[in-house]
Design a protein around this motif. Structure first.
Motif: not given
Length: 175
Positions: A47, A54, A57-58, A60-61, A134
């Motif tokens: 990241a 992606h 996003h992964d 953060e999730a 985020h």
């Protein structure tokens, strides 16, 4: 020879001279240093490098899921966790210090730093929940937490090794 003598001969409770203890200790600290708030370190690196669109996003999730889960558990069962952990650490401390049980000393060398790491993880989860959820702020928070965990792991392994060598020398002299 009784059956329990054979079992205790097979499972050496002199932990600091046992290879399995040191192997377990290294695996524990390696795992704790790799998984930062439920996110593997390689995902954090991807990241940061922006190689995978992606990946952020992964991260953060995964962090959001783990933070919510950890905070839910501590908010609903926190009192029971503190009571149980206090009981276990107090019992191990008594056995380790007053009665000089080497197995309890070894477990205390593992669980005491792990408790501090858990408290730091809980603090980081609360900070993430409060705002660093985020992007670069989340990645910075996860990197910082991982660095603190790794430093604590190095110190804990060093102190455990020094104490283990001391115990082994004592057993060699007096045993």
């Amino acid at each position: 020879m009784q059956w329990y003598d054979k079992i205790f001969e097979l499972i050496d409770l002199r932990s600091f001279s046992n290879l399995w203890y040191w192997l377990g200790l290294s695996i524990f600290w390696s795992t704790v240093g790799h998984w930062v708030l439920g996110v593997p370190h390689d995902m954090i690196r991807r990241a940061e490098n922006r190689d995978d669109p992606h990946a952020l996003h992964d991260v953060e999730a995964l962090a959001a899921i783990y933070v919510r889960r950890l905070l839910f558990i501590t908010r609903t069962a926190g009192v029971w966790l503190v009571a149980g952990l206090s009981f276990v650490l107090s019992g191990l401390g008594l056995l380790a210090v007053a009665y000089r049980v080497e197995f309890a000393q070894a477990l205390l060398c593992l669980l005491l730093p792990a408790t501090v790491i858990f408290l730091l993880t809980l603090r980081t989860a609360r900070l993430i929940e409060a705002g660093d959820t985020h992007g670069p702020a989340l990645l910075r928070r996860l990197r910082r937490h991982r660095m603190v965990v790794q430093i604590m792991g190095m110190v804990a392994i060093f102190l455990t090794a020094v104490f283990g060598m001391y115990q082994n020398m004592l057993i060699g002299v007096y045993g």
